[in-house]
Design an enzyme around this catalytic site. Structure first.
Site, PDB file in Angstrom:
ATOM      1  N   HIS A 264      70.500  95.301  24.367  1.00  0.00           N
ATOM      2  CA  HIS A 264      69.126  94.911  24.702  1.00  0.00           C
ATOM      3  C   HIS A 264      68.556  95.945  25.669  1.00  0.00           C
ATOM      4  O   HIS A 264      69.294  96.583  26.433  1.00  0.00           O
ATOM      5  CB  HIS A 264      69.115  93.545  25.375  1.00  0.00           C
ATOM      6  CG  HIS A 264      69.369  92.400  24.443  1.00  0.00           C
ATOM      7  ND1 HIS A 264      68.885  91.144  24.685  1.00  0.00           N
ATOM      8  CD2 HIS A 264      70.044  92.321  23.273  1.00  0.00           C
ATOM      9  CE1 HIS A 264      69.255  90.333  23.718  1.00  0.00           C
ATOM     10  NE2 HIS A 264      69.972  91.021  22.839  1.00  0.00           N
TER      11      HIS A 264
ATOM     12  N   GLU B 156      66.986  95.723  28.473  1.00  0.00           N
ATOM     13  CA  GLU B 156      67.292  95.508  29.891  1.00  0.00           C
ATOM     14  C   GLU B 156      68.701  95.954  30.240  1.00  0.00           C
ATOM     15  O   GLU B 156      68.929  96.626  31.255  1.00  0.00           O
ATOM     16  CB  GLU B 156      67.147  94.024  30.267  1.00  0.00           C
ATOM     17  CG  GLU B 156      65.778  93.449  30.026  1.00  0.00           C
ATOM     18  CD  GLU B 156      65.648  92.749  28.685  1.00  0.00           C
ATOM     19  OE1 GLU B 156      64.958  91.718  28.631  1.00  0.00           O
ATOM     20  OE2 GLU B 156      66.226  93.226  27.681  1.00  0.00           O
TER      21      GLU B 156
ATOM     22  N   CYS C  93      66.271  87.410  28.151  1.00  0.00           N
ATOM     23  CA  CYS C  93      67.062  86.306  27.601  1.00  0.00           C
ATOM     24  C   CYS C  93      68.166  85.943  28.609  1.00  0.00           C
ATOM     25  O   CYS C  93      68.285  86.564  29.666  1.00  0.00           O
ATOM     26  CB  CYS C  93      67.674  86.727  26.266  1.00  0.00           C
ATOM     27  SG  CYS C  93      68.973  87.988  26.422  1.00  0.00           S
TER      28      CYS C  93
ATOM     29  N   CYS D 146      70.535  88.945  29.415  1.00  0.00           N
ATOM     30  CA  CYS D 146      69.887  89.925  30.284  1.00  0.00           C
ATOM     31  C   CYS D 146      69.653  89.363  31.680  1.00  0.00           C
ATOM     32  O   CYS D 146      69.778  90.083  32.674  1.00  0.00           O
ATOM     33  CB  CYS D 146      68.596  90.408  29.650  1.00  0.00           C
ATOM     34  SG  CYS D 146      68.898  91.341  28.122  1.00  0.00           S
TER      35      CYS D 146
END
Length: 142
Positions: free
Chosen positions: A47, A49, A77, A80
């Site tokens: 992801h 992040e 999410c 993260c």
């Protein structure tokens, strides 16, 4: 946020969900950036992040990102949010809310959970419409 949006555009070009992130140092200068790379790498943890946090930690030479700000186009999410908490980022700035998987105020509020030992400041809705548009366009085209 404009830098994060540029990163999000890179994700879309590679066929991934257009999410981009930038870690800013305590003085506000960009330290690292990332965009979703799950499709490109086959890595479910790739992801934006997480990648930006990893790169910032590498650049700083340590895992603690105290004083840093994470700017991301979509609300983080749960995975993260955990990375944000563990890396000790001081501030999270995000654009679009994620009502289905958001963990910084929408569905959950992991980053500000009082049971955890680190709770960053959260600023939401920065360039929200622009961030949401890129996501909506991506999913509409799919």
């Amino acid at each position: 946020m404009r830098l994060a949006l540029t990163e999000a555009g890179r994700a879309a070009l590679s066929g991934d969900v257009p999410v981009g992130a930038v870690v800013l140092g305590p003085d506000g200068t960009p330290l690292a950036a990332g965009h979703n790379e799950r499709e490109m790498t086959g890595d479910p943890t790739a992801h934006a992040e997480v990648l930006a946090i990893r790169r910032a930690a590498e650049r700083l030479g340590g895992w603690r990102l105290s004083g840093c700000t994470l700017v991301v186009t979509l609300e983080p999410c749960t995975m993260c949010a955990g990375a944000i908490t563990q890396s000790r980022v001081d501030r999270v700035v995000y654009g679009a809310r994620d009502e289905k998987a958001g963990a910084a105020g929408s569905l959950w509020d992991v980053v500000r959970d009082r049971r955890l030992n680190h709770r960053p400041e959260v600023i939401q809705g920065v360039l929200e419409e622009e961030c949401a548009r890129s996501l909506t366009a991506f999913f509409r085209d799919r």
